[in-house]
Design a protein around this motif. Structure first.
Motif, PDB file in Angstrom:
ATOM      1  N   GLU A  76       0.850  -1.191   0.000  1.00 32.58           N
ATOM      2  CA  GLU A  76       0.000   0.000   0.000  1.00 32.58           C
ATOM      3  C   GLU A  76       0.883   1.236   0.000  1.00 32.58           C
ATOM      4  N   TYR A  77       0.416   2.253  -0.685  1.00 34.08           N
ATOM      5  CA  TYR A  77       1.128   3.529  -0.699  1.00 34.08           C
ATOM      6  C   TYR A  77       0.861   4.251   0.617  1.00 34.08           C
TER       7      TYR A  77
ATOM      8  N   GLN B 102       0.887  10.539  -7.197  1.00 35.03           N
ATOM      9  CA  GLN B 102       0.332   9.525  -8.104  1.00 35.03           C
ATOM     10  C   GLN B 102       1.438   8.703  -8.764  1.00 35.03           C
TER      11      GLN B 102
ATOM     12  N   GLY C 246       2.850   6.323  -6.069  1.00 31.15           N
ATOM     13  CA  GLY C 246       1.852   5.277  -5.828  1.00 31.15           C
ATOM     14  C   GLY C 246       1.826   4.189  -6.890  1.00 31.15           C
ATOM     15  N   LEU C 247       2.446   4.448  -8.032  1.00 34.41           N
ATOM     16  CA  LEU C 247       2.506   3.424  -9.081  1.00 34.41           C
ATOM     17  C   LEU C 247       3.343   2.215  -8.643  1.00 34.41           C
TER      18      LEU C 247
ATOM     19  N   LEU D  85       1.332  -0.272  -6.668  1.00 37.14           N
ATOM     20  CA  LEU D  85       0.344  -0.778  -7.650  1.00 37.14           C
ATOM     21  C   LEU D  85       0.994  -1.833  -8.552  1.00 37.14           C
TER      22      LEU D  85
END
Lengths: 220, 220
Positions: free
Chosen positions: B111-112, B193, B196-197, B200
């Motif tokens: 998780e970010y 963002q 956060g990749l 992911l």
């Protein structure tokens, strides 16, 4: 399967319907039943002309949800909370697909603006009965490409959700659309990073002149 | 240009050095000067064997920063705050590249976990003198691929920052690495963002058996 597209009169909703109607029974949902019926008729005629014999009906949103096994929330983020809360009693145990992205334009850029729940998907999860299976997906698909049946859509569909079977149903819906590849992104609580891809890609599109930017995951 | 790689003795740092040493002067930074010098020597020998005549030195982190025009923060997130604060006085007007990603493993997923500033890049921004230009980039690059000079790395490097010239310098560093494409992602406040990749992609790698997943932005 019976798929209700809530907000199915908009561009995004019509894109999904055009792609899925050849394999599934579609119910266009709208606030007003007549508008939904009009869209259903015009999509049916459009598809007939390109050789697809589709079964599309139009209904008021609540009835559309009740009549379906899958619901696609094809509405702008600003309407999602009130609309989902208003329709909550129409839901029982459907699979609900959320492609919804909370974002805002700040000066020239788009920013991801999630609600306190952490993501639009978790907001929807909170508002609906516990038997409903919420699946976040289709955030980064180009609606322009989706609408144009001559065009392969391309790219990857990242999918987040807590129920493996529902995620597989959504993956199959992605597979119907030419060249789209579904990828499992984990549980629903991870939807924020997927939703956040949309403002990221909009900024990249504008700053680097990449039209309708989407993403593909590559092997390194 | 003179590039200091803070944490240059680690896998990620060594990958960058192997790729950039053919065109730039590299300073390996470490807490202990001797360790930095050892790494500098071993990288110099390694590169000489593959035909690259590189100028690589090793220094204690603070000296490395002072002696450089570009600083790469090649350290795990948990050390970034203390290390950046400790070294703040060594900075003047460098370009600082942050590939740092705050994330945590929760059960099977990553998780970010950004700090209150919103991202690791904004935390670094807050700690350094205002003339330093912070650029967030290289979050989704495979370090395994980076280390293997036989292999094209591939994928896109998303770049966030507030100073256009510094972003262009970082884009040029990406272009040195075969097959990498730099893309402007907007101002530094949008770095979250991009950071956060990484979680992911780690989740997608594991769940879909995609090795060392990276991303490419496609045109739709």
């Amino acid at each position: 399967m019976k798929i209700a597209v809530v907000g199915g009169t908009g561009d995004c909703g019509q894109g999904f319907i055009k792609r899925w109607a050849k394999e599934h029974e579609i119910i266009v949902g709208s606030r007003r039943a007549e508008k939904a019926e009009e869209t259903a008729e015009s999509l049916t005629s459009f598809l007939r002309e390109v050789g697809v014999d589709a079964r599309i009906r139009g209904m008021e949103n609540g009835e559309a949800v009740e009549a379906s096994e899958i619901v696609v929330l094809s509405v702008p983020y600003k309407f999602v909370e009130s609309m989902t809360a208003d329709l909550a009693e129409s839901y029982s145990d459907q699979i609900v697909i959320s492609p919804v992205v909370p974002m805002a334009r700040v000066e020239k850029h788009f920013e991801y603006t999630p609600p306190v729940q952490g993501s639009a998907a978790l907001l929807v999860r909170e508002l609906l009965p516990s038997k409903v299976k919420v699946v976040a997906a289709f955030h980064t698909i180009s609606y322009a490409a989706l609408q144009d049946l001559e065009k392969p859509v391309g790219g990857d569909v990242l999918i987040a959700g807590d129920d493996p079977e529902s995620k597989e149903v959504v993956a199959d819906l992605a597979r119907i659309i030419e060249d789209l590849r579904p990828l499992d992104g984990g549980p629903l609580k991870l939807a924020a990073q997927m939703e956040g891809l949309t403002p990221l890609l909009l900024n990249i599109s504008r700053l680097n002149r990449v039209k309708n930017a989407g993403i593909t995951v590559i092997e390194g």
